[in-house]
Design an enzyme around this catalytic site. Structure first.
Site, PDB file in Angstrom:
ATOM      1  N   SER A  52       0.872  -1.163   0.000  1.00  0.00           N
ATOM      2  CA  SER A  52       0.000   0.000   0.000  1.00  0.00           C
ATOM      3  C   SER A  52       0.915   1.220   0.000  1.00  0.00           C
ATOM      4  O   SER A  52       1.783   1.341   0.865  1.00  0.00           O
ATOM      5  CB  SER A  52      -0.861  -0.029   1.262  1.00  0.00           C
ATOM      6  OG  SER A  52      -1.593   1.161   1.382  1.00  0.00           O
TER       7      SER A  52
ATOM      8  N   LYS B 167      -1.052  -1.061  -4.453  1.00  0.00           N
ATOM      9  CA  LYS B 167      -2.263  -0.308  -4.101  1.00  0.00           C
ATOM     10  C   LYS B 167      -1.836   1.121  -3.814  1.00  0.00           C
ATOM     11  O   LYS B 167      -0.875   1.340  -3.073  1.00  0.00           O
ATOM     12  CB  LYS B 167      -2.914  -0.956  -2.882  1.00  0.00           C
ATOM     13  CG  LYS B 167      -3.779  -0.060  -2.018  1.00  0.00           C
ATOM     14  CD  LYS B 167      -4.462  -0.868  -0.916  1.00  0.00           C
ATOM     15  CE  LYS B 167      -4.639  -0.060   0.352  1.00  0.00           C
ATOM     16  NZ  LYS B 167      -5.200  -0.880   1.453  1.00  0.00           N
TER      17      LYS B 167
ATOM     18  N   LYS C  63      -3.113   5.041  -2.589  1.00  0.00           N
ATOM     19  CA  LYS C  63      -4.169   5.794  -1.920  1.00  0.00           C
ATOM     20  C   LYS C  63      -4.647   6.888  -2.866  1.00  0.00           C
ATOM     21  O   LYS C  63      -3.826   7.503  -3.553  1.00  0.00           O
ATOM     22  CB  LYS C  63      -3.616   6.421  -0.632  1.00  0.00           C
ATOM     23  CG  LYS C  63      -3.217   5.397   0.419  1.00  0.00           C
ATOM     24  CD  LYS C  63      -4.428   4.739   1.023  1.00  0.00           C
ATOM     25  CE  LYS C  63      -4.044   3.823   2.187  1.00  0.00           C
ATOM     26  NZ  LYS C  63      -5.233   3.207   2.796  1.00  0.00           N
TER      27      LYS C  63
ATOM     28  N   ASP D 293      -7.232   2.790  -2.983  1.00  0.00           N
ATOM     29  CA  ASP D 293      -7.958   2.830  -1.705  1.00  0.00           C
ATOM     30  C   ASP D 293      -8.306   4.280  -1.399  1.00  0.00           C
ATOM     31  O   ASP D 293      -7.416   5.120  -1.254  1.00  0.00           O
ATOM     32  CB  ASP D 293      -7.072   2.244  -0.597  1.00  0.00           C
ATOM     33  CG  ASP D 293      -7.795   2.115   0.741  1.00  0.00           C
ATOM     34  OD1 ASP D 293      -8.960   2.545   0.843  1.00  0.00           O
ATOM     35  OD2 ASP D 293      -7.174   1.575   1.690  1.00  0.00           O
TER      36      ASP D 293
ATOM     37  N   GLU E 252     -11.024   0.329  -3.232  1.00  0.00           N
ATOM     38  CA  GLU E 252     -11.294   0.032  -1.830  1.00  0.00           C
ATOM     39  C   GLU E 252     -12.000   1.216  -1.163  1.00  0.00           C
ATOM     40  O   GLU E 252     -11.560   2.362  -1.286  1.00  0.00           O
ATOM     41  CB  GLU E 252      -9.948  -0.262  -1.147  1.00  0.00           C
ATOM     42  CG  GLU E 252     -10.038  -0.823   0.255  1.00  0.00           C
ATOM     43  CD  GLU E 252      -8.646  -1.163   0.805  1.00  0.00           C
ATOM     44  OE1 GLU E 252      -7.707  -1.354   0.011  1.00  0.00           O
ATOM     45  OE2 GLU E 252      -8.499  -1.217   2.034  1.00  0.00           O
TER      46      GLU E 252
ATOM     47  N   ASP F  43     -13.497  -2.179   3.253  1.00  0.00           N
ATOM     48  CA  ASP F  43     -12.554  -2.267   4.375  1.00  0.00           C
ATOM     49  C   ASP F  43     -13.295  -1.746   5.614  1.00  0.00           C
ATOM     50  O   ASP F  43     -13.931  -2.527   6.351  1.00  0.00           O
ATOM     51  CB  ASP F  43     -11.303  -1.437   4.033  1.00  0.00           C
ATOM     52  CG  ASP F  43     -10.289  -1.296   5.164  1.00  0.00           C
ATOM     53  OD1 ASP F  43     -10.555  -1.764   6.279  1.00  0.00           O
ATOM     54  OD2 ASP F  43      -9.207  -0.688   4.955  1.00  0.00           O
TER      55      ASP F  43
ATOM     56  N   LYS G 154      -9.229  -7.093   8.237  1.00  0.00           N
ATOM     57  CA  LYS G 154      -8.205  -6.634   9.187  1.00  0.00           C
ATOM     58  C   LYS G 154      -8.625  -7.171  10.534  1.00  0.00           C
ATOM     59  O   LYS G 154      -9.718  -6.842  11.017  1.00  0.00           O
ATOM     60  CB  LYS G 154      -8.164  -5.108   9.246  1.00  0.00           C
ATOM     61  CG  LYS G 154      -7.568  -4.451   8.022  1.00  0.00           C
ATOM     62  CD  LYS G 154      -7.596  -2.952   8.134  1.00  0.00           C
ATOM     63  CE  LYS G 154      -6.971  -2.323   6.891  1.00  0.00           C
ATOM     64  NZ  LYS G 154      -7.258  -0.876   6.816  1.00  0.00           N
TER      65      LYS G 154
ATOM     66  N   GLY H 132      -3.616  -4.144   6.267  1.00  0.00           N
ATOM     67  CA  GLY H 132      -2.596  -3.790   7.247  1.00  0.00           C
ATOM     68  C   GLY H 132      -2.916  -2.456   7.884  1.00  0.00           C
ATOM     69  O   GLY H 132      -3.729  -1.687   7.365  1.00  0.00           O
TER      70      GLY H 132
END
Ligand code: OSB
Ligand code: MG
Length: 374
Positions: free
Chosen positions: A135, A161, A163, A188, A213, A238, A262, A290
């Site tokens: 990420s 991934k 952000k 995400d 996400e 998530d 998670k 994570g």
């Protein structure tokens, strides 16, 4: 198995590089470690509550307070056959999943050590090697992001991934795809968009993403189900998945095609396993998320990722991506093929570096008896 005492520790640990999401930037972590002292065996876990109530309402200080005042008292001096039984004892406390998870998971670690079994085996894991992605946070420039992606691909990670948020999304994704047309890529949003952004979000469909996400509100399932019908790209939830009922609802309503599990967000290993199982029955792939963990949380994530429906690469990456020095030994390492091999040792399989933990500790408290209104 009886829990005689619980030790809480706060560690101050600077990140190698800041990590920025749509809800903010963090440069140094306040890490909460939980140790369950169980008749000669110490079980360890990491509470993934962050520095502030931004990912969810929990943060390190609420977690500390709720553990000390309400969770530790109901598990202390109680006889457990199985760590999972602790979840029912803590059920009376509403919410606070990250705090609960840290207690339950410490007990799983202790139980695995007592039974001389690897934690992953006790959890019901079957995979012996797990697939890893990274990420990558929002950077100061597009160039800086492309450089980071280059580094992670060279290291062997199987999925990138990034952000995203309004103003750091379509242009960024276009540049990544231009340079790497075929890599496994996802994004995400951490709840940065609203249903009115539908036309904007439709542009994400051009980038052949593995998933988007958590585009909408952190507590929403309904509007995600409407959005999923309008997008070609799979939505992954998530924040919205807090327990197994949320997973059932999301699957039933078609609010996502993939779920990020998670263990802290859902309140512990037993709930995580239930979500895994429901997704498996419904043919919805899951992957392990994570929370910028140290090696203790990471070791737990590795163990969970061995369950058979963890079919997509997780945000389970090497210690050295975040830390100058990790608090476990060996550090979590990722092979050139982007995998972590599970360790066949009792418990979490990574030893605690007590000396280093002691040096990094800024606050510590041991709870021995049921204090407040238990
Ligand atoms: O939404 O997955 C997230 C980190 C902090 C809070 C939320 C998230 C993340 C990450 C980092 O994406 C994952 C990692 O630990 O590498
Ligand atoms: Mg996320």
């Amino acid at each position: 198995m009886r829990v005689e005492a619980i030790t809480l520790r706060e560690l101050q640990m600077p990140l190698k590089h800041f990590f920025e999401t749509s809800f903010g930037r963090v440069s140094s972590r306040r890490i909460l470690l939980v140790t369950a002292h169980c008749e000669g065996v110490d079980g360890w876990a990491e509470c993934v509550a962050a520095e502030g109530p931004f990912f969810s309402y929990e943060w390190i200080d609420t977690a500390w307070a709720v553990i000390r005042g309400f969770l530790a008292p109901v598990v202390l001096n109680t006889e457990f056959k199985h760590a999972a039984e602790s979840a029912a004892r803590m059920d009376r406390v509403r919410g606070h999943p990250m705090a609960k998870a840290s207690i339950e998971n410490a007990l799983w670690d202790a139980e695995a050590q007592k039974k001389a079994q690897p934690l992953w085996h006790l959890l019901g894991g079957t995979l012996t090697e797990i697939n890893c992605g990274v990420s990558i946070g929002i950077q100061d420039s597009h160039e800086q992001l492309l450089e980071k992606i280059e580094t992670e691909l060279a290291a062997g990670y199987q999925r990138i991934k990034v952000k995203v948020k309004p103003g750091w999304d379509v242009d960024v994704l276009a540049k990544i795809r231009q340079r790497w047309p075929n890599i496994l890529l996802s994004c995400d949003a951490n709840s940065a968009y609203r249903p009115k952004d539908l036309d904007h979000l439709r542009q994400f469909d051009d980038f052949n993403l593995l998933m988007i996400e958590q585009p909408l509100w952190d507590d929403d399932i309904f509007y995600h189900s409407q959005l999923q019908r309008e997008l070609k790209t799979a939505i992954c939830l998530d924040e919205s998945i807090r327990h197994v009922r949320d997973a059932e609802k999301a699957v039933e309503m078609g609010a996502c095609r993939i779920i990020n599990i998670k263990v802290g967000r859902v309140g512990g290993f037993s709930e995580a396993i239930e979500i895994h199982n429901v997704c498996r029955q419904n043919n919805v792939p899951v992957w392990c998320g994570g929370m910028l963990e140290t090696g203790i949380g990471r070791a737990h994530n590795v163990a969970l990722s061995t369950l058979p429906n963890f079919r997509l690469p997780g945000d389970v990456s090497a210690s050295k991506r975040y830390w100058q020095e990790d608090i476990v030994e060996p550090e979590i390492e990722v092979s050139a093929r982007g995998t972590i091999a599970v360790r066949d040792l009792p418990g979490r399989g990574y030893a605690i570096r007590q000396d280093l933990i002691d040096r990094l500790t800024v606050r510590q408290e041991t709870i021995r008896t049921g204090a407040a209104s238990a």
